[in-house]
Design a protein around this motif. Sequence first.
Motif, PDB file in Angstrom:
ATOM      1  N   GLN A   1       9.271   3.650  -3.029  1.00  0.00           N
ATOM      2  CA  GLN A   1       9.738   4.016  -4.370  1.00  0.00           C
ATOM      3  C   GLN A   1      10.645   5.233  -4.485  1.00  0.00           C
ATOM      4  O   GLN A   1      10.944   5.678  -5.577  1.00  0.00           O
ATOM      5  N   LYS A   2      11.066   5.789  -3.353  1.00  0.00           N
ATOM      6  CA  LYS A   2      12.017   6.895  -3.425  1.00  0.00           C
ATOM      7  C   LYS A   2      13.425   6.427  -3.044  1.00  0.00           C
ATOM      8  O   LYS A   2      14.341   6.569  -3.822  1.00  0.00           O
TER       9      LYS A   2
ATOM     10  N   ASN B   1      10.039  15.279   5.245  1.00  0.00           N
ATOM     11  CA  ASN B   1      10.471  15.793   3.937  1.00  0.00           C
ATOM     12  C   ASN B   1       9.279  15.855   2.993  1.00  0.00           C
ATOM     13  O   ASN B   1       8.751  14.820   2.590  1.00  0.00           O
TER      14      ASN B   1
ATOM     15  N   TRP C   1       2.008  16.334   1.292  1.00  0.00           N
ATOM     16  CA  TRP C   1       1.821  14.986   1.842  1.00  0.00           C
ATOM     17  C   TRP C   1       1.272  14.996   3.256  1.00  0.00           C
ATOM     18  O   TRP C   1       0.375  14.217   3.585  1.00  0.00           O
TER      19      TRP C   1
ATOM     20  N   ASP D   1       6.082  10.262   8.399  1.00  0.00           N
ATOM     21  CA  ASP D   1       6.040   9.777   7.019  1.00  0.00           C
ATOM     22  C   ASP D   1       7.387  10.115   6.385  1.00  0.00           C
ATOM     23  O   ASP D   1       7.612  11.235   5.944  1.00  0.00           O
TER      24      ASP D   1
ATOM     25  N   ARG E   1       0.762   6.159   1.084  1.00  0.00           N
ATOM     26  CA  ARG E   1      -0.619   6.527   1.420  1.00  0.00           C
ATOM     27  C   ARG E   1      -1.359   5.450   2.185  1.00  0.00           C
ATOM     28  O   ARG E   1      -2.258   5.752   2.968  1.00  0.00           O
TER      29      ARG E   1
ATOM     30  N   PHE F   1      -1.398   6.218   5.697  1.00  0.00           N
ATOM     31  CA  PHE F   1      -2.184   7.356   6.195  1.00  0.00           C
ATOM     32  C   PHE F   1      -3.392   6.839   6.986  1.00  0.00           C
ATOM     33  O   PHE F   1      -3.714   7.345   8.065  1.00  0.00           O
TER      34      PHE F   1
ATOM     35  N   SER G   1       8.701   8.793   3.683  1.00  0.00           N
ATOM     36  CA  SER G   1       8.762   8.198   2.334  1.00  0.00           C
ATOM     37  C   SER G   1       9.917   8.723   1.490  1.00  0.00           C
ATOM     38  O   SER G   1      10.557   7.970   0.770  1.00  0.00           O
ATOM     39  N   SER G   2      10.174  10.028   1.563  1.00  0.00           N
ATOM     40  CA  SER G   2      11.179  10.584   0.658  1.00  0.00           C
ATOM     41  C   SER G   2      12.470  11.001   1.366  1.00  0.00           C
ATOM     42  O   SER G   2      13.302  11.683   0.778  1.00  0.00           O
TER      43      SER G   2
ATOM     44  N   GLY H   1       0.773  -1.237   0.000  1.00  0.00           N
ATOM     45  CA  GLY H   1       0.000   0.000   0.000  1.00  0.00           C
ATOM     46  C   GLY H   1       0.805   1.287   0.000  1.00  0.00           C
ATOM     47  O   GLY H   1       0.232   2.359   0.148  1.00  0.00           O
ATOM     48  N   GLY H   2       2.112   1.194  -0.173  1.00  0.00           N
ATOM     49  CA  GLY H   2       2.928   2.404  -0.334  1.00  0.00           C
ATOM     50  C   GLY H   2       2.827   3.360   0.836  1.00  0.00           C
ATOM     51  O   GLY H   2       2.519   2.963   1.965  1.00  0.00           O
TER      52      GLY H   2
ATOM     53  N   CYS I   1       5.502  15.025   8.472  1.00  0.00           N
ATOM     54  CA  CYS I   1       6.270  14.550   7.322  1.00  0.00           C
ATOM     55  C   CYS I   1       7.582  15.326   7.263  1.00  0.00           C
ATOM     56  O   CYS I   1       7.577  16.513   6.938  1.00  0.00           O
TER      57      CYS I   1
HETATM   58  C1  LIG Z   1       5.496   9.566  -2.432  1.00  0.00           C
HETATM   59  C2  LIG Z   1       5.032   9.918  -1.100  1.00  0.00           C
HETATM   60  C3  LIG Z   1       3.852   9.359  -0.566  1.00  0.00           C
HETATM   61  C4  LIG Z   1       2.916   8.494  -1.351  1.00  0.00           C
HETATM   62  O1  LIG Z   1       3.383   7.261  -1.624  1.00  0.00           O
HETATM   63  P1  LIG Z   1       2.435   6.214  -2.407  1.00  0.00           P
HETATM   64  O2  LIG Z   1       3.267   4.985  -2.382  1.00  0.00           O
HETATM   65  O3  LIG Z   1       2.164   6.764  -3.759  1.00  0.00           O
HETATM   66  O4  LIG Z   1       1.192   6.069  -1.609  1.00  0.00           O
HETATM   67  C5  LIG Z   1       3.510   9.699   0.727  1.00  0.00           C
HETATM   68  N1  LIG Z   1       4.259  10.528   1.464  1.00  0.00           N
HETATM   69  C6  LIG Z   1       5.392  11.069   0.973  1.00  0.00           C
HETATM   70  C7  LIG Z   1       6.205  11.972   1.836  1.00  0.00           C
HETATM   71  C8  LIG Z   1       5.810  10.793  -0.317  1.00  0.00           C
HETATM   72  O5  LIG Z   1       6.934  11.343  -0.810  1.00  0.00           O
END
Ligand SMILES: *Cc1c(COP(=O)(O)O)cnc(C)c1O
Length: 363
Positions: free
Chosen positions: A198-199, A154, A102, A175, A77, A80, A177-178, A74-75, A152
Amino acid sequence: MSATYNFCAGPAMLPHAVMEKAQQELLDWNGQGVSVMETSHRSKEFIALTEQAESDLRELMNIPSNYHVLFMHGGGRGQFSAVVNNFLGEDGKALYLKGGQWSNAAVDEAIKLVGEDKIDSIEIVQKDNGLNKVVLPEFEGDKEQYRYLHYCPNETVNGIEIFDEIDCPWPVIADMSSTIMSREIDVSRFGVIYAGAQKNIGPSGLSIVIVRDELLALPSLKQSSIMDYRVAVKNGSMYNTPPTFAWYLAAEVFAWLKSLGGLKQVAIANEKKAQLLYQCIDSLAFYRNGVAVENRSNMNVTFQLADDALNDKFLAEAKAQGLIALKGHRVVGGMRASIYNAMPYEGVEKLVQFMEAFAKENA
Ligand SMILES: *Cc1c(COP(=O)(O)O)cnc(C)c1O
């Protein structure tokens, strides 16, 4: 063909060495004569992979033993809603810091699930001399019983990074993610760290969740088992079939990061890349970055050209030189160069040379 440097914000470029190894192993993983994609997640070979991945991640991030590491679907999001469902119960409240695209989206999702009464939020980005600057609130002595504070560190879209730690009386959920693994952090200061892969980690779809065990005692809402952290812990992230190929690639990325000398070295390299690019932007009147210096992201460098009418030309000429995916997010416009761990210094050098030449020709 000369090298292509991919500045995409996500899915982002992966380390070349990892991609080459994956290519070599695609049809024959581990001498089995089949791909890792075609291997049972319960096979001893795959279990060994997951154990290595977790131990490498723990070593890289120095994750204390009272934290669980989960590999989920679920990546970014997906988490969340997961954090809300896992920790708010029927009567819990949470506090969200809003600092960009984000963190704002996380607030919207939380409100959708439990309503505005349960979710408080604070805007943390202010204009300072025309620049976006993060001002963190003071929480000392705050008596509110929030289950957690979410933020978040970043903001990928806006190019805003928070380097300061959050001081508050509640568990902090981040969060990342990045920004995950772009530098060293003190995991023990967080209740939960989560990141879409994916980052800085691997292919999209996978998410990594690092959760302090005591938080799992909080009451959860009724939720699907697949996003339940307790179920994931109990089943070693294999309640259902996990995204095995993404997990495999993540494991290879962790091994690659270790081969570079770990996050201390990675952070030095990231700092150098970001400095080079911001220095170029600052030294040429043709470009502008709208973020206060102390909040400039080391991962996502946003900038505007002197004239927006030149944007398409900039992108086309950059692409012709192998510098791709520089277009800014539609809500902020302009350009964005995402320079995650996998982006080599040479890629940023080449971008800077191009930007200097472009400014000269079009000023
Ligand atoms: C890319 C990103 C997301 C979303 O990621 P998904 O895998 O598309 O759900 C959430 N938070 C941050 C900070 C992101 O950079």
